[in-house]
Structures are given as structure tokens and as C-alpha cells.
Design a protein around this motif. Structure first.
Motif, PDB file in Angstrom:
ATOM      1  N   VAL A 130     -20.586  12.005  -2.084  1.00  0.00           N
ATOM      2  CA  VAL A 130     -21.734  11.823  -1.193  1.00  0.00           C
ATOM      3  C   VAL A 130     -22.543  10.602  -1.621  1.00  0.00           C
ATOM      4  O   VAL A 130     -23.004   9.818  -0.787  1.00  0.00           O
ATOM      5  CB  VAL A 130     -22.621  13.085  -1.198  1.00  0.00           C
ATOM      6  N   MET A 167     -33.708   7.320   8.739  1.00  0.00           N
ATOM      7  CA  MET A 167     -33.425   7.869   7.418  1.00  0.00           C
ATOM      8  C   MET A 167     -34.720   8.098   6.631  1.00  0.00           C
ATOM      9  O   MET A 167     -34.871   9.122   5.944  1.00  0.00           O
ATOM     10  CB  MET A 167     -32.503   6.930   6.637  1.00  0.00           C
ATOM     11  N   ILE A 191     -29.715   5.968   1.107  1.00  0.00           N
ATOM     12  CA  ILE A 191     -29.588   4.976   2.185  1.00  0.00           C
ATOM     13  C   ILE A 191     -30.905   4.240   2.407  1.00  0.00           C
ATOM     14  O   ILE A 191     -30.939   3.003   2.487  1.00  0.00           O
ATOM     15  CB  ILE A 191     -29.113   5.643   3.486  1.00  0.00           C
ATOM     16  N   VAL A 211     -28.299  11.708   0.766  1.00  0.00           N
ATOM     17  CA  VAL A 211     -27.949  10.769   1.826  1.00  0.00           C
ATOM     18  C   VAL A 211     -29.176   9.986   2.286  1.00  0.00           C
ATOM     19  O   VAL A 211     -29.161   8.746   2.327  1.00  0.00           O
ATOM     20  CB  VAL A 211     -27.309  11.513   3.010  1.00  0.00           C
ATOM     21  N   THR A 212     -30.244  10.678   2.643  1.00  0.00           N
ATOM     22  CA  THR A 212     -31.426   9.986   3.173  1.00  0.00           C
ATOM     23  C   THR A 212     -32.124   9.135   2.120  1.00  0.00           C
ATOM     24  O   THR A 212     -32.563   8.018   2.403  1.00  0.00           O
ATOM     25  CB  THR A 212     -32.420  10.997   3.766  1.00  0.00           C
ATOM     26  N   SER A 214     -23.123   7.251   0.627  1.00  0.00           N
ATOM     27  CA  SER A 214     -24.494   6.844   0.940  1.00  0.00           C
ATOM     28  C   SER A 214     -24.753   5.407   0.499  1.00  0.00           C
ATOM     29  O   SER A 214     -25.427   4.639   1.204  1.00  0.00           O
ATOM     30  CB  SER A 214     -25.487   7.789   0.261  1.00  0.00           C
TER      31      SER A 214
END
Length: 449
Positions: free
Chosen positions: A184, A209, A83, A79-80, A188
Motif C-alpha cells: 500500500v 486526498m 499521496i 493512502v491519503t 501510494s
């Protein structure tokens, strides 16, 4: 009147070289050796009644805990990283071309791998099924589906998380969290694109993020430093739990599979690297922590955080691209599970049931290997891929049961090849697009705290 100083500039000295025993790759090798020894000791101690003895139990618990620690970071890392990378996508001018090149090279390496699998299967076919007991035939609980890719893209919730229920009414039910990296990844990407569209208002979100990614990477490094202990426990657990007794009837199949995996690993991949002017020795040295961890954990997903780190920090692939290519590869790029293994296993099953395969069948095997891993991305796995291949060829699905006895043994080699391919393609594409940091690639691995 100006003067020129005759003083010499101070000479810069290279930092002292760290002792070899502090190298993570060396420590993992030590862990492998220690794990084999501990596993053999656990076998020598023998079972404690119907339960594992204390050493086997310890290896099982420590190994399982280490895999859980790695898997724990998969979702926040994806995710981090995705993004924050997409939000900075304007720094990468050829993003769409990178994505297309990645998919093309996924397909090229999968095709080469399945050709190797078919070739090894044809050569070893006279001995492949010798001594195999027909009573082991059993239909699998899960089968592959060509619609799994589409259904796997649709998230169940905003985080793509779910709960898996196991057990029965008598022994009790157990609930364990699960997630789909494909979902996921998609979520994202959507949030990253939205951040780009929002513009300046999204700056605090993007900054958060990026900060979270730095923290997650530091925690990840602490977990990775435990890899030698996790490696020893996992390989010891494999030796103590599975042993080698199942090789009695399926030894030829196991040997043939490992030969096929090794040919791809030591011939096909190096040829691709050489073709692109990349050093073979440097590549394997750089990605060794991920390869060895994949071998002992038997989980491309659990190894994915390590794979992404070595691809970025050791191989020299830009983070903006690595954070997209590696998670996608961990979901859909599996040359061991989705190419070599189904090809060889299909020939094994066909021979066992006395079914002749023709050119059309072999073309179908190649077709499934190239596209099937994407089709089963929502439920990826070697058994799922094998059932998809068998059903496409019209072979009995009961043949899957014949190979379950050696599943843990062959899965180690399959996963190691999967992880290698997941690191290879980003390196090749980055080189082709001129964004690979070749100084990092050629230098000693920088994968350290």
C-alpha cells in the motif's frame, strides 16, 4: 497632531487547564488497571463447560472489535496521507536525505537493540532453559525468507489487498481480508509522484486526498477516544485467556526478555534522545497513547494510525515526513520482535540443543536483526524473524515450538518497544534535519479532538 493612546492592550488569558481525568493517557492507565481486574474476575468465575464464561467472552469480543476498528483505517490513512504529502513534497527540500537518514537510524537502533538482546542472553544463559520440556519442540508453519522483501514489494492488485483463508473441511473455512502495508505504501508513493509530475491537472485529485485525510483523521479520533474501553477489554482478555501458568517452565526466558526490552526502552532510547538534545520525559509523555495501545493490542499495524497521530501532533514531526516514516517503520522497524527477541531466543534454542555459539554466530544474529526485518517485511512477525535467524545460524527450527507457550505474554512487551522505536526515529531524524517543531515537542500533548 497625533496622540498616543494610554490605554493598555487587553491581557490574554491562558485557556483553562482541563481536569487530569480527561487526559487520554490517564484514561488508558485506568483502562489497564480495570482490564487486569476484569481479567482476574473472569479467571475466578472459571470456564462455562468447554466455552468461555460470559465475562471472558465479552472481553474477547470487545477487544477484537476495537483492534478491527483501528486496522480498518490503516489503508485509507496511509493512502491519503502519503499521496497528499508527496504531492506537497516541494515544500520539503531535503526529502531524499530524510529517507536515507530514516533507514540509517532504523539500522542503528536495531543494532543497539540486538546487542542488548545478546548481552542479556549471555548473562542469563545458565538458567535460561531450566525445566523446559522437549516435547514442546515443533517446527513452525511459516518461516522467514531473504526473498520476502522483494516479493512483498509486488502488489497483488491496485490496492495491495488480499484474502486470508483459515480453517479446514471439517470445521469449515473462513475468509478474512488482509493487506500488506508495504505494498500500500509503495502504491501510494507512486500515485503521489505521478500527481507531482502531472502538475496543475492533478490539483483536484490532490485536493480530494487532503479532504479525505481530514475526514479520516476525525473518524480516527473518535475511535481513539474509545481506547480506554479497548484497553480494558484487551488486557482483560489477555489475563483471562492466557493467565500465567505457562511461566512455570519459561519464567526465566520471559523475565530475561522483559529485562532486555526494558533496557532498550529506558536506557538506549533515552541515550539517543539526550544525544540529540531532546527531552526524554517529554518524548515518552507525547507518545504514551501509542505505546500503551501497542502493549495491549499486540499489533504495530493496528497501532500505526495512533503512532502517526502522536508523532505529528505531539512530537512535532512535519506531516510530509511522518506520513512516510511511520508506515515504513510499522512494516520494517521492530526492535522488540526483530532484534531483542530473536537474539535472546537464538541463544535459548542453541543452549537447549547443546549447540555452542561463537563470535561468528553473534555477528550473524546482529546482521539478521539489522537487515532481516526488511527482508521479511512482506510477512513481518516475531516467529518469522526468529525462523529467519535460526535458519541463518543453522539452528533447529523445532526450537520455535518451545517458546510458543509464552508468545502472547512476551508479545505485549515486544510490540510496545516496536511502537516506541517507530516514533523515536522520526523524532530524531526531524531534529537532525532541523524540521522538528520543538515548541510542540516541549508543550503538553495536543493529541485531542
Amino acid at each position: 497632531m497625533s496622540t498616543i493612546s494610554s490605554e493598555r492592550a487587553p491581557e490574554t488569558t491562558a485557556p483553562p487547564r482541563k481536569p487530569f481525568y480527561t487526559n487520554l493517557g490517564f484514561q488508558i492507565v485506568v483502562g489497564l488497571v480495570a482490564g487486569v481486574v476484569l481479567g482476574l474476575i473472569a479467571v475466578a468465575i472459571g470456564p462455562d463447560g468447554e466455552e468461555r464464561n460470559w465475562l471472558a467472552g465479552l472481553l474477547y469480543e470487545v477487544g477484537g472489535a476495537y483492534v478491527s476498528l483501528l486496522t480498518l483505517l490503516v489503508v485509507p490513512l496511509v493512502v491519503t496521507a502519503v499521496i497528499s504529502s508527496i504531492a506537497r513534497l516541494r515544500e520539503v527540500t531535503n526529502a531524499a536525505r530524510l529517507a536515507v537518514q530514516t533507514l540509517i537510524w532504523f539500522a542503528i537502533t536495531a543494532l543497539a537493540s540486538v546487542i542488548v538482546g545478546i548481552g542479556v542472553g549471555l548473562i542469563s544463559s545458565p538458567w535460561l532453559t531450566a525445566g523446559v520440556d522437549a516435547e514442546a519442540a515443533a517446527a513452525p508453519g511459516r518461516v522467514g525468507s531473504w526473498t520476502a522483501f522483494l516479493t512483498g514489494l509486488i502488489p497483488n492488485n491496485i490496492f495491495g489487498l488480499g484474502v486470508r483463508i483459515s480453517g479446514d473441511a471439517e470445521s469449515g473455512f473462513a475468509a478474512s481480508p488482509s493487506f500488506s502495508v508495504l505494498q500500500v505504501l509503495l502504491i501510494s508513493i507512486l500515485f503521489g509522484i505521478a500527481a507531482v509530475k502531472v502538475g496543475d491537472k492533478a490539483a483536484p485529485f490532490v485536493g480530494f486526498m487532503e479532504s479525505a485525510l481530514s475526514v479520516i483523521q476525525k473518524v480516527l479520533w473518535w475511535i481513539i477516544r474509545l481506547a480506554p474501553i479497548g484497553t480494558a477489554a484487551l488486557i482483560g482478555r489477555a489475563v483471562a485467556t492466557y493467565g500465567w501458568s505457562s511461566l512455570a517452565s519459561l519464567g526465566t526466558f520471559v523475565a530475561a526478555l522483559y529485562i532486555g526490552l526494558f533496557i532498550v526502552w529506558a536506557v538506549v532510547y533515552p541515550a539517543i534522545l539526550k544525544f540529540h538534545g531532546l527531552g526524554v520525559r517529554e518524548f515518552y509523555r507525547n507518545v504514551w497513547p501509542a505505546i500503551s495501545l501497542g502493549f495491549v493490542t499486540r499489533s504495530s499495524m493496528g497501532t500505526m494510525p495512533v503512532t502517526e497521530q502522536v508523532v505529528e501532533r505531539n512530537v512535532g514531526v512535519p506531516r510530509q515526513y511522518a506520513s512516510f516514516a511511520v508506515p515504513l517503520g510499522a512494516t520494517t522497524k521492530m526492535d522488540g520482535c526483530a532484534a531483542v527477541f530473536p537474539a535472546l531466543a537464538s541463544i535459548f534454542v542453541a543452549q537447549f540443543y547443546g549447540i555452542d555459539l561463537g563470535l561468528t554466530h553473534y555477528l550473524l544474529i546482529a546482521f539478521v536483526a539489522v537487515l532481516g526485518s526488511s527482508a521479511t517485511a512482506g510477512t513481518t512477525g516475531a516467529t518469522v524473524m526468529l525462523t529467519l535467524t535460526l535458519s541463518t545460524l543453522g539452528l533447529p527450527l523445532e526450537g520455535v515450538g518451545l517458546l510458543l507457550a509464552v508468545e502472547p505474554i512476551v508479545d505485549m512487551g515486544r510490540t510496545a518497544l516496536n511502537v516506541t522505536g517507530q516514533a523515536l526515529v522520526p523524532a530524531v531524524v526531524a531534529k537532525r534535519e532541523g524540521i522538528l517543531d520543538e515548541a510542540t515537542y516541549s508543550a503538553r500533548p495536543q493529541f485531542s479532538a
